[in-house]
Design a protein around this motif. Sequence first.
Motif, PDB file in Angstrom:
ATOM      1  N   LEU A 142       0.824  -1.211   0.000  1.00 50.07           N
ATOM      2  CA  LEU A 142       0.000   0.000   0.000  1.00 50.07           C
ATOM      3  C   LEU A 142       0.864   1.269   0.000  1.00 50.07           C
ATOM      4  N   THR A 143       2.127   1.162   0.438  1.00 53.94           N
ATOM      5  CA  THR A 143       3.003   2.338   0.367  1.00 53.94           C
ATOM      6  C   THR A 143       3.286   2.713  -1.093  1.00 53.94           C
ATOM      7  N   ILE A 144       3.151   1.748  -1.987  1.00 57.18           N
ATOM      8  CA  ILE A 144       3.281   2.027  -3.423  1.00 57.18           C
ATOM      9  C   ILE A 144       1.934   2.447  -3.998  1.00 57.18           C
ATOM     10  N   THR A 145       0.894   1.671  -3.682  1.00 55.37           N
ATOM     11  CA  THR A 145      -0.437   1.967  -4.222  1.00 55.37           C
ATOM     12  C   THR A 145      -0.916   3.348  -3.808  1.00 55.37           C
ATOM     13  N   MET A 146      -0.790   3.681  -2.517  1.00 55.92           N
ATOM     14  CA  MET A 146      -1.279   4.977  -2.046  1.00 55.92           C
ATOM     15  C   MET A 146      -0.394   6.118  -2.524  1.00 55.92           C
ATOM     16  N   TYR A 147       0.881   5.843  -2.751  1.00 55.37           N
ATOM     17  CA  TYR A 147       1.747   6.854  -3.364  1.00 55.37           C
ATOM     18  C   TYR A 147       1.221   7.193  -4.759  1.00 55.37           C
ATOM     19  N   LEU A 148       0.841   6.163  -5.499  1.00 48.93           N
ATOM     20  CA  LEU A 148       0.289   6.392  -6.834  1.00 48.93           C
ATOM     21  C   LEU A 148      -1.046   7.129  -6.773  1.00 48.93           C
ATOM     22  N   VAL A 149      -1.855   6.822  -5.759  1.00 48.23           N
ATOM     23  CA  VAL A 149      -3.122   7.540  -5.585  1.00 48.23           C
ATOM     24  C   VAL A 149      -2.851   9.027  -5.354  1.00 48.23           C
ATOM     25  N   GLY A 150      -1.914   9.319  -4.446  1.00 47.24           N
ATOM     26  CA  GLY A 150      -1.561  10.713  -4.199  1.00 47.24           C
ATOM     27  C   GLY A 150      -0.957  11.375  -5.416  1.00 47.24           C
ATOM     28  N   LEU A 151      -0.133  10.625  -6.132  1.00 51.58           N
ATOM     29  CA  LEU A 151       0.502  11.139  -7.337  1.00 51.58           C
ATOM     30  C   LEU A 151      -0.541  11.486  -8.401  1.00 51.58           C
ATOM     31  N   GLY A 152      -1.603  10.699  -8.444  1.00 48.63           N
ATOM     32  CA  GLY A 152      -2.655  10.969  -9.418  1.00 48.63           C
ATOM     33  C   GLY A 152      -3.596  12.065  -8.973  1.00 48.63           C
ATOM     34  N   PHE A 153      -4.091  11.990  -7.750  1.00 50.08           N
ATOM     35  CA  PHE A 153      -5.085  12.952  -7.254  1.00 50.08           C
ATOM     36  C   PHE A 153      -4.522  14.363  -7.222  1.00 50.08           C
ATOM     37  N   GLY A 154      -3.290  14.506  -6.762  1.00 52.47           N
ATOM     38  CA  GLY A 154      -2.706  15.832  -6.651  1.00 52.47           C
ATOM     39  C   GLY A 154      -2.550  16.534  -7.987  1.00 52.47           C
ATOM     40  N   GLN A 155      -2.377  15.755  -9.046  1.00 48.66           N
ATOM     41  CA  GLN A 155      -2.179  16.353 -10.361  1.00 48.66           C
ATOM     42  C   GLN A 155      -3.412  17.096 -10.857  1.00 48.66           C
ATOM     43  N   LEU A 156      -4.576  16.754 -10.324  1.00 54.60           N
ATOM     44  CA  LEU A 156      -5.791  17.446 -10.735  1.00 54.60           C
ATOM     45  C   LEU A 156      -5.721  18.942 -10.453  1.00 54.60           C
ATOM     46  N   PHE A 157      -4.955  19.332  -9.453  1.00 60.60           N
ATOM     47  CA  PHE A 157      -4.954  20.726  -9.007  1.00 60.60           C
ATOM     48  C   PHE A 157      -3.775  21.530  -9.541  1.00 60.60           C
ATOM     49  N   TYR A 158      -2.631  20.885  -9.732  1.00 59.16           N
ATOM     50  CA  TYR A 158      -1.453  21.636 -10.146  1.00 59.16           C
ATOM     51  C   TYR A 158      -1.615  22.271 -11.525  1.00 59.16           C
ATOM     52  N   GLY A 159      -2.221  21.554 -12.450  1.00 58.84           N
ATOM     53  CA  GLY A 159      -2.364  22.091 -13.797  1.00 58.84           C
ATOM     54  C   GLY A 159      -3.201  23.362 -13.853  1.00 58.84           C
ATOM     55  N   PRO A 160      -4.455  23.324 -13.359  1.00 57.34           N
ATOM     56  CA  PRO A 160      -5.263  24.547 -13.369  1.00 57.34           C
ATOM     57  C   PRO A 160      -4.632  25.679 -12.562  1.00 57.34           C
ATOM     58  N   LEU A 161      -4.026  25.366 -11.426  1.00 50.68           N
ATOM     59  CA  LEU A 161      -3.389  26.409 -10.624  1.00 50.68           C
ATOM     60  C   LEU A 161      -2.196  27.016 -11.358  1.00 50.68           C
ATOM     61  N   SER A 162      -1.446  26.166 -12.088  1.00 50.67           N
ATOM     62  CA  SER A 162      -0.307  26.711 -12.840  1.00 50.67           C
ATOM     63  C   SER A 162      -0.767  27.487 -14.069  1.00 50.67           C
ATOM     64  N   ASP A 163      -1.914  27.092 -14.647  1.00 56.39           N
ATOM     65  CA  ASP A 163      -2.495  27.888 -15.729  1.00 56.39           C
ATOM     66  C   ASP A 163      -2.901  29.271 -15.222  1.00 56.39           C
ATOM     67  N   ARG A 164      -3.398  29.307 -13.996  1.00 54.74           N
ATOM     68  CA  ARG A 164      -3.919  30.550 -13.428  1.00 54.74           C
ATOM     69  C   ARG A 164      -2.824  31.439 -12.835  1.00 54.74           C
ATOM     70  N   PHE A 165      -1.935  30.840 -12.022  1.00 50.76           N
ATOM     71  CA  PHE A 165      -0.971  31.626 -11.248  1.00 50.76           C
ATOM     72  C   PHE A 165       0.471  31.512 -11.750  1.00 50.76           C
ATOM     73  N   GLY A 166       0.716  30.579 -12.680  1.00 50.81           N
ATOM     74  CA  GLY A 166       2.069  30.416 -13.187  1.00 50.81           C
ATOM     75  C   GLY A 166       2.678  29.089 -12.773  1.00 50.81           C
ATOM     76  N   ARG A 167       3.638  28.625 -13.562  1.00 49.25           N
ATOM     77  CA  ARG A 167       4.283  27.325 -13.281  1.00 49.25           C
ATOM     78  C   ARG A 167       5.238  27.418 -12.083  1.00 49.25           C
ATOM     79  N   ARG A 168       5.988  28.484 -11.999  1.00 49.62           N
ATOM     80  CA  ARG A 168       7.042  28.600 -10.997  1.00 49.62           C
ATOM     81  C   ARG A 168       6.532  28.551  -9.554  1.00 49.62           C
ATOM     82  N   PRO A 169       5.538  29.355  -9.152  1.00 41.75           N
ATOM     83  CA  PRO A 169       5.102  29.288  -7.750  1.00 41.75           C
ATOM     84  C   PRO A 169       4.525  27.935  -7.361  1.00 41.75           C
ATOM     85  N   MET A 170       3.879  27.263  -8.307  1.00 37.93           N
ATOM     86  CA  MET A 170       3.289  25.971  -7.977  1.00 37.93           C
ATOM     87  C   MET A 170       4.353  24.882  -7.822  1.00 37.93           C
TER      88      MET A 170
END
Length: 396
Positions: free
Chosen positions: A47-75
């Motif tokens: 589960l340390t691998i499976t849940m890492y992948l879950v976090g790796l996937g879920f977190g990506q939902l937010f970085y893209g729109p936030l970087s589109d809005r506020f910029g790549r560097r701060p994110m």
Amino acid sequence: MPLPASGPRTGLLIAVTVLGTLSLHVFVPALPAAATELAATPAVIQLTITMYLVGLGFGQLFYGPLSDRFGRRPMILAALVLFVAGAAGAALAPRVDGLIAARVVQALGACGGLVIGRAMVRDRSDGADATQSLARLTLAMSLAPALAPAVGAAVSVWLGWRAIFFLTAGAGAVLLVVVLALLPETNTARGVGQGVRSMFAGYGRLLRRRTFIAYTIGGASCTVSSYAFFTASPFLIVDVLHRPAVEIGFYYLLVALGFSIGSILAHRVAQRMDTRAAALAGCGISLAASLTLLLVDVTGHLNPASLVAPVVVFAIGGGLAAPNAVLGVMSADTRAVGSASSLYGCLQMSFGALCTLVVGLWHTATALPTAVVLCVSTALGLLALLLLLPRSPAAT
């Protein structure tokens, strides 16, 4: 218009991008040792691998729109802070549940580099140039994790598995300082649109595009499905094939070499094959390799060579398909490159997590679960590319 290729410093961009998958693979050889110390079963420690992948996937939902809005560097700076905190927490975790939770935090930071690195490449180039740039990025992402298992195995044997997380926390901290000093902004259109409030509406638009769906399924099917092999192989190699744990890193190096060969092929055929054709070729190679592994297992001829060789060929197909799939995904809507990168990453890593969960729950003393997961995945990818994409690469 894309920025010129002299945008961000390429080596630093590659380092930030590979951090997420490197941190996934570096811990894999230490799974048996961590399970023993924390009194955890193979299914639980996986589960340390499976849940890492879950976090790796879920977190990506937010970085893209936030970087589109506020910029790549701060994110990307915020992501590195989160990564360091999660790695330090994993190093100090007293129980397996704490280790799993810390791995999720680490993954939520690591995924920022995956999303924003792809988006920065797309900011700078398009067409065949983008394919070649993404192929170089894919090559780096396969070479760095190739070294990670060997390093992880050595560190675990000599210093203990917790030292792996101290090392990754230190690497993240160094990258944070260097990014702060050297990495420029590449998103010249930041601030356009409604930002996070329109995130799910934008994702809905992407999910209605056949191009996005086809390349997402095709890309995931012959790349992250290989995590089924990485998760199951330490136990197959040590417990079933009775080989020393130190060999695991060598076998992973061979698999990563396969990804590297595929990435080099993608770079070389970028001017001669369209995106769809190259992705189809990669999926076809991976499907043939996974069927070979299934045949080896059901006929009782499993040994280290017959286990690893088909996975190496599978990886060649993945290395060819991956940059073309990424380019296809992020060309689905050029107004939301970061969001497309986010959603692709989320769906891709979620699929990878599902693959690791299946082989973890379907735990046998054979390679059958791994072979079945690879076969089903690549067959789905090939069908998606064939049925959802028209022959004309320009059509959507």
